[in-house]
Design an enzyme around this catalytic site. Structure first.
Site, PDB file in Angstrom:
ATOM      1  N   HIS A 422       0.814  -1.214   0.000  1.00 31.98           N
ATOM      2  CA  HIS A 422       0.000   0.000   0.000  1.00 31.98           C
ATOM      3  C   HIS A 422       0.849   1.266   0.000  1.00 31.98           C
ATOM      4  CE1 HIS A 422      -3.820  -1.828   0.058  1.00 31.98           C
ATOM      5  NE2 HIS A 422      -3.830  -2.229   1.301  1.00 31.98           N
ATOM      6  N   SER A 703      30.596   0.349 -34.690  1.00 26.36           N
ATOM      7  CA  SER A 703      31.487   1.458 -35.054  1.00 26.36           C
ATOM      8  C   SER A 703      32.599   1.689 -34.042  1.00 26.36           C
ATOM      9  CB  SER A 703      30.666   2.744 -35.241  1.00 26.36           C
ATOM     10  OG  SER A 703      29.954   3.063 -34.066  1.00 26.36           O
ATOM     11  N   CYS A 752      24.928  -0.455 -34.880  1.00 25.11           N
ATOM     12  CA  CYS A 752      24.535  -0.459 -33.468  1.00 25.11           C
ATOM     13  C   CYS A 752      25.624   0.145 -32.584  1.00 25.11           C
ATOM     14  CB  CYS A 752      24.221  -1.886 -33.012  1.00 25.11           C
ATOM     15  SG  CYS A 752      25.597  -3.037 -33.173  1.00 25.11           S
TER      16      CYS A 752
END
Length: 794
Positions: A422, A703, A752
């Site tokens: 809660h 890269s 990527c």
């Protein structure tokens, strides 16, 4: 289905969802499920409820209503001490007052019919007429009493429930939400108890509570009666189940997190409200096991989906498993009121740089936000006034009673509690970041200390030393401009996968398996394959980590499956390209047991990594475990959107050998739609692109490595780092060669590496070259997207 409004008591099976004014949201929902969902497999314990008419008559006929209203009119709820005194006074008035005789007789009559004269245990639950509304959950505002025995104790419990409408938290919450006190009535449900004291219980949501991702059911579970989970008094087990896999009849459990579950609530020695339950320790062997089986999780999730479909909205559900019969019951269901109402087109992201930050402690994150301030350690309600606006509230556990002071805090940190208790629900509703289940935060943190609490880094929340600057980014993704290629994302952390789905994307262009191994496993695969020969201290550490799983190898494979399937489910309708592990030897050595198996290399970046590992005699068995996990995800779970990427392939011969090894392990190119992509990250890959492409379905350009190997520099060296630039003409030449070869062969070509994320102009150049997709880091997707759209228009 409502009976006459003058009724004092009504059976649950005569109620429906339109009877909120009569019996409150929870009890109306119980009746609705009994009436409409029982035949669909949803099990709800029967019982009866007092009505709002009964409650109002009780207050009016006894003169309590005017007394209560006069007290509340003069109350400033922000005065915590006065609030506590006023609430206690009102509750005492109610408990000491006798119930009207006709109400008492109706309750006695209904209880006799329900029990059949047997000595049964019941739960007496509260249900308010203003709860579970779209903009206010009222979570945990009133009381529930478990294992109540005998009609006299039931009558006392009903008055205790009535009195709980005036708990401190309930009074304050109504004021802050703009509800009139006299406009809210209370109903008490009397239900047969589910013997979860010998089983398990918990809470489940039909969405992810942190991101709002609605394609999963999120379940928390612990041993014993469910109040321990609801109150946040225990760190429960956590599970995610995919709705689509569930509907397709496939294995659907995609994540498991083992909770500590140190204590459980069981039946007490008496059936009265004060001694009906007690808390006991859980045996260590039980703590080290999951509290639910796969079959039970599947059954629970099916009930959750049925309830959600019936109500047509995300739901917050409490459940209990009878340990004697093995049956699973739903004991409450209410609408989820926080994440399901947020605008999915507006993204709010908290960004922080913690590169040099010191982690003081960690736990489960609530809210995906960041807060900083001075630590205020609070041990009980009497110390609430210590917390000033902007402080970081630290306690053993929070309680909804603390709502008046929770809203002052910049962050909340607790030793105990789970993400469905809660207090966690209230924290989300208030927009306050919370980190729960830290274990010993009250010991590790010092009162008055400056800290930063970050919930913006996934399932794990971190408390850092000092107040660290952070940034809040808000973007609208409602109308994204068109681009000439696909924008994918690099996602390594499954914890954040559900959040990243909110961004515009065409799937995952790079999912690094080593991130999953590092975050979710932390053990070298060789150590798991050779547990019997490990030094004792390493073996003991591993045994603790693999708790809940059938064997060391099962732990490794199952965790890989969990990480991969989480990503695949998050991006279900898009490709998810999973790169096989690409740890260097020094990185593998940092895993538990890793130093026993890894060589010492002068230059690990150029050493034993990628494809060379997979085909080697001393790592092949580890690679086969990765293959086993991927095969299970694709073939057994049906997540065929998962594709495979092979990193650091030095020679064409090595390429051929890896493809053959994949096929030998059930991952054959083209079979069941499988694509195998190669990382193009060495100059030789671009120079001999046509030859490499004979064995693969395309390239994904890395890269980072391509740049350092082309320019002959170590990207980790600060001395030559200024020369590192993916836009160097030599690098671009190789990029062009790779792109052209893939286009000529009509095969996939993407990138990527870090370059397009750091340099949007490089992304634009790649777009001009005809690349199929660019995979970006999530934090750069929006900026790069808008940059490219602007350049394209020019």
């Amino acid at each position: 289905m409502a009976a006459q409004s003058t009724a004092l008591v009504i059976n649950l099976d005569q109620l429906g969802k339109d009877d909120i004014d009569m019996v409150g949201g929870k009890n109306a929902s119980l009746g609705e499920m009994i009436s409409h969902l029982s035949d669909l497999g949803v099990s709800v314990p029967g019982g009866f409820a007092t009505t709002s008419n009964a409650f109002n008559r009780f207050l009016t006929e006894t003169g309590l209503l005017d007394k209560i209203n006069n007290e509340l009119k003069a109350l400033d709820v922000n005065d915590v001490n006065k609030l506590a005194a006023t609430g206690k006074k009102i509750r005492t008035w109610i408990i000491e007052q006798a119930l009207p005789s006709d109400l008492e007789q109706e309750v006695r009559k209904s209880f006799e019919a329900m029990s059949g004269g047997e000595d049964i245990a019941v739960a007496v639950r509260s249900s308010a007429t203003a709860e579970d509304l779209p903009d206010a959950s009222f979570a945990g505002q009133q009381e529930t009493f478990l294992n109540i025995r005998g009609i006299d104790n039931v009558l006392i419990a009903i008055k205790e429930v009535f009195a709980s409408l005036y708990n401190d938290r309930a009074i304050s919450y109504r004021v802050h939400k703009g509800f009139e006190h006299e406009g809210v009535a209370l109903s008490a449900a009397v239900q047969r108890m589910v013997r979860s004291e010998t089983g398990a219980a918990g809470v489940m949501f039909t969405l992810d509570t942190e991101s709002g991702f609605d394609q999963v059911v999120f379940i928390t579970s612990s041993y014993g009666l469910g109040e321990m989970v609801v109150q946040g008094a225990v760190n429960p087990d956590e599970f995610y189940i995919s709705k689509k896999l569930l509907a397709n009849g496939k294995p659907a459990v995609i994540r498991r997190n083992l909770g500590s579950k140190h204590k459980k609530m069981v039946y007490g020695d008496e059936g009265s409200t004060s001694k009906s339950v007690k808390t006991v320790d859980v045996e260590k062997q039980d703590r080290m096991q999951f509290s639910l089986t796969t079959e039970e999780l599947t059954s629970l999730a099916k009930q959750a989906v049925t309830i959600e479909q019936h109500y047509g909205q995300a739901m917050d559900i409490e459940w209990a498993k009878d340990g004697d019969s093995g049956e699973i019951f739903i004991v409450q269901a209410r609408p989820e009121t926080v994440k399901s109402r947020q605008d999915s087109n507006v993204m709010e992201r908290y960004v922080i740089d913690t590169t040099d930050a010191k982690v003081l402690c960690e736990g489960r994150s609530i809210g995906q936000r960041i807060g900083s301030g001075k630590v205020r350690i609070v041990t009980n309600l009497n110390e609430m006034d210590k917390v000033e606006e902007g402080d970081v509230l630290v306690s053993d556990m929070t309680d909804p009673d603390w709502e008046p002071v929770m809203k002052r805090a910049s962050a909340i940190i607790t030793n105990r509690g789970g993400r469905t208790c809660h207090a966690a629900i209230i924290a989300r509703e208030l927009g306050v970041p919370a980190i729960v289940g830290c274990g010993n935060a009250t010991e590790l943190l010092v009162d008055g200390q400056d800290v930063t609490a970050s919930c913006a880094e996934g399932d794990t929340g971190f408390i850092y030393e000092g107040q660290i600057d952070f940034e809040v980014q808000t973007n609208s993704v409602e109308t994204m401009p068109e681009l000439a290629f696909k924008v994918m994302m690099n996602v390594g952390n499954p914890d954040r996968a559900f959040s990243f789905t909110q961004m515009p994307n065409e799937g995952i262009g790079l999912a690094r398996l080593e991130f999953i191994i590092n975050r979710m496993i932390g053990v070298h695969p060789k150590a798991l394959l050779n547990m019997n020969s490990l030094p004792r201290e390493i073996s003991q550490a591993i045994h603790e980590r693999i708790a809940g799983y059938a064997s060391p190898v099962d732990f490794y494979v199952d965790k890989l499956v969990e990480g991969i399937s989480t990503l695949a489910v998050a991006f279900m309708d898009q490709p998810v390209i999973v790169r096989m592990s690409d740890f260097k030897s020094n990185e593998y050595a940092n895993l538990l047991g890793g130093k026993l198996y890894e060589p010492s290399e002068e230059n690990p970046m150029l050493g034993f990594r990628g494809a060379s590992r997979y085909v080697s005699d001393n790592f092949r068995d580890c690679f086969e475990l990765e293959c086993k996990a991927l095969k299970r995800v694709r073939d057994e779970m049906g997540l065929t959107n998962v594709e495979i990427m092979i990193p650091f392939v030095r020679t064409v011969g090595e390429a051929k050998e890896v493809i053959e090894l994949l096929a030998k392990n059930g991952l054959k190119r083209g079979e069941n739609g499988l694509r195998v992509i190669m990382m193009c990250e060495l100059p030789t890959n671009a120079l001999l692109a046509e030859e490499f492409l004979e064995h693969f379905d395309g390239f994904s350009i890395g890269s980072n490595d391509l740049t350092q190997l082309t320019l002959g520099l170590d990207r980790d060296s600060g001395i030559v780092s200024h020369l590192f630039d993916e836009r160097d003409p030599a690098v671009k030449k190789l990029l062009s060669m790779a792109i052209e070869a893939c286009r000529k062969a009509d095969k996939y070509i993407g990138i990527c590496g870090q370059g397009p994320s750091d340099h949007p102009d490089l992304a634009f150049w790649l777009m001009e070259q005809g690349i199929s997709s660019v995979s970006l880091n999530p934090d750069s997707v929006l900026d790069t997207w808008f940059f490219l759209a602007g350049e394209d228009q020019k």
